[in-house]
Design a protein around this motif. Structure first.
Motif, PDB file in Angstrom:
ATOM      1  N   LYS A   1     -11.095   8.415 -28.901  1.00 13.06           N
ATOM      2  CA  LYS A   1     -12.087   9.352 -29.439  1.00 13.06           C
ATOM      3  C   LYS A   1     -12.193   9.260 -30.953  1.00 13.06           C
ATOM      4  N   HIS A   2     -11.056   9.320 -31.645  1.00 15.53           N
ATOM      5  CA  HIS A   2     -11.061   9.355 -33.113  1.00 15.53           C
ATOM      6  C   HIS A   2     -10.775   7.954 -33.657  1.00 15.53           C
ATOM      7  N   ASN A   3     -11.730   7.052 -33.459  1.00 15.34           N
ATOM      8  CA  ASN A   3     -11.456   5.664 -33.833  1.00 15.34           C
ATOM      9  C   ASN A   3     -12.172   5.225 -35.096  1.00 15.34           C
TER      10      ASN A   3
ATOM     11  N   SER B   1     -14.313  10.070 -38.770  1.00 12.31           N
ATOM     12  CA  SER B   1     -13.644  11.016 -37.872  1.00 12.31           C
ATOM     13  C   SER B   1     -12.193  11.233 -38.294  1.00 12.31           C
TER      14      SER B   1
ATOM     15  N   ARG C   1     -12.308  13.819 -41.033  1.00  9.95           N
ATOM     16  CA  ARG C   1     -12.545  15.161 -40.475  1.00  9.95           C
ATOM     17  C   ARG C   1     -11.300  15.710 -39.795  1.00  9.95           C
ATOM     18  N   ARG C   2     -10.519  14.849 -39.165  1.00  6.27           N
ATOM     19  CA  ARG C   2      -9.340  15.327 -38.441  1.00  6.27           C
ATOM     20  C   ARG C   2      -8.175  15.618 -39.385  1.00  6.27           C
TER      21      ARG C   2
ATOM     22  N   ARG D   1      -7.623   2.799 -41.084  1.00  6.34           N
ATOM     23  CA  ARG D   1      -8.665   3.829 -41.101  1.00  6.34           C
ATOM     24  C   ARG D   1      -8.362   4.919 -42.122  1.00  6.34           C
TER      25      ARG D   1
ATOM     26  N   VAL E   1      -5.270   8.538 -31.729  1.00  3.21           N
ATOM     27  CA  VAL E   1      -6.539   8.589 -32.449  1.00  3.21           C
ATOM     28  C   VAL E   1      -7.130   7.180 -32.536  1.00  3.21           C
TER      29      VAL E   1
END
Length: 404
Positions: free
Chosen positions: A205-207, A211, A214-215, A341, A404
């Motif tokens: 999801k958080h790739n 994102s 945001r996380r 990332r 993530v």
């Protein structure tokens, strides 16, 4: 994942390749900066080149982190260096056969060097994590900082004799040869990293970089504010040559000596930290941040080149010291499969900030006192240091989930 066996040969090849790759184009870069600093129009063009470089970087950063986490870092670096060799060959042909105006060729080449160097540093930082033990991160980052600064020292030292003996075109041809040798060294490195296939296939999801921001906003902004010395160094790449040429009335040799001065102290700082590593990297980052900011506030009052060099020396201590401790802190707390990332998220925010500041500086550089511009940048650095300190009190860097 990382194996327990780390090759010392890989570490040597890593640093040797880095020194060669980064030093190769220095003579051409210094030649271009000097030409652009000579006139009001050139200064605007110089600022525009840096702004365009950052715009390209801003579009690349959101994708770069996922790419770094999805593929072997060594393979990515090999691809980047191959592209650089081809780009430099093409630029040399355009210039030599007068297919394109010299200044246009140099401007496009400088934009490419700026953008590719930013990508290169992100990839090499990620590769360093995969060839280093966690207990040696501070020492390895110190050595990596020194190897990253030797190119500035070496490249600046050879710039004037290279330009005099073989000229700017010959210097570009020499850069191509050096890049090829660097590529050979990087191809021999043993990398201990297997990327997560699920990330490459977009099953997590958080790739993405955005994102990730945001996380983990507090963690990202803490490191972003601690990145302000580097942000100001990039802006200084425009301001310092202009200050040297127009205020101190220096020539291309002065610019070379300035680069050598910064690089020498940065390399010494990296070697000192690698030989005498001290814990509490976060606290150390603030100490070096303060050294950098003090020099930034004092630099515009340099009455001659000697005083300028003193403050440039402090920059050569403050920025690398901050970066070494900051990067070691991040490597310790951010999982390997997330580092690309997370770092690209910080780079994305930093690039937007650099671009905003450079646009303002470029618009004002011919109408506003350069002393005022330096003081404004120093004030921004103080504000960033305060924000980082406030976030430090509220942020737990250990709260990362690998899902993530």
């Amino acid at each position: 994942m990382q194996s327990t066996r780390i090759s010392k040969d890989s570490t040597l090849l890593y640093n040797s390749s880095k020194i060669l790759a980064l030093s190769s184009t220095y003579p051409v870069e210094i030649y271009t900066m000097f030409l652009l600093s000579l006139s009001d129009l050139g200064k605007i063009q110089f600022g525009t080149i840096m702004i365009l470089s950052l715009i390209f970087s801003m579009f690349i950063d959101p994708f770069l982190g996922k790419i770094i986490d999805s593929f072997p870092r060594k393979r990515l670096i090999e691809m980047l260096q191959t592209i650089s060799i081809l780009f430099e060959m093409f630029s040399l042909l355009l210039w030599h056969f007068h297919i394109m105006q010299r200044m246009l060729v140099l401007s496009v080449l400088l934009i490419y060097i700026n953008v590719s160097s930013s990508v290169y540093f992100d990839m090499m930082r990620a590769l360093l994590q995969t060839i280093s033990h966690q207990t040696a991160y501070l020492r390895m980052n110190g050595i990596a900082e020194a190897s990253g600064q030797f190119p500035s020292l070496l490249g600046s030292a050879i710039a004037v004799p290279a330009l005099l003996l073989i000229g700017p075109q010959g210097s570009l041809a020499l850069a191509i040869i050096i890049q090829i040798i660097s590529l050979l060294f990087i191809s021999l490195i043993e990398e201990n990293f297997t990327p997560e296939k699920s990330l490459r296939d977009k099953k997590i999801k958080h790739n993405g970089v955005l994102s990730m921001i945001r996380r983990y906003p507090k963690q990202t902004f803490l490191i972003y504010f601690l990145n302000f010395p580097f942000i100001m160094i990039i802006v200084g790449n425009l301001l310092k040559p202009v200050f040297i040429v127009n205020v101190i009335h220096g020539n291309v040799s002065y610019i070379s000596f300035s680069e050598m001065d910064y690089a020498a102290f940065a390399a010494l700082t990296g070697l000192a930290i690698s030989m005498f590593p001290r814990g509490n990297e976060l606290a150390n980052s603030f100490i070096f941040f303060a050294i950098y900011t003090a020099a930034l506030l004092l630099m515009p009052f340099s009455s001659n080149f000697i005083f300028f060099m003193i403050f440039q020396s402090l920059h050569g201590i403050g920025n690398p010291g901050t970066r070494i401790n900051r990067n070691s802190f991040v490597m310790k707390h951010v999982p390997m499969e997330m580092l690309g990332r997370f770092s690209s998220g910080v780079s994305f925010l930093s690039t937007i900030t650099m671009m905003t500041i450079l646009i303002a500086v470029t618009l004002e550089i011919n109408s506003t006192s350069i002393i005022f511009i330096f003081l404004a940048l120093g004030t921004l650095s103080v504000a960033a240091m305060i924000m980082a300190f406030l976030l430090k009190q509220k942020t737990a860097m250990t709260m990362f989930s690998t899902d993530v």
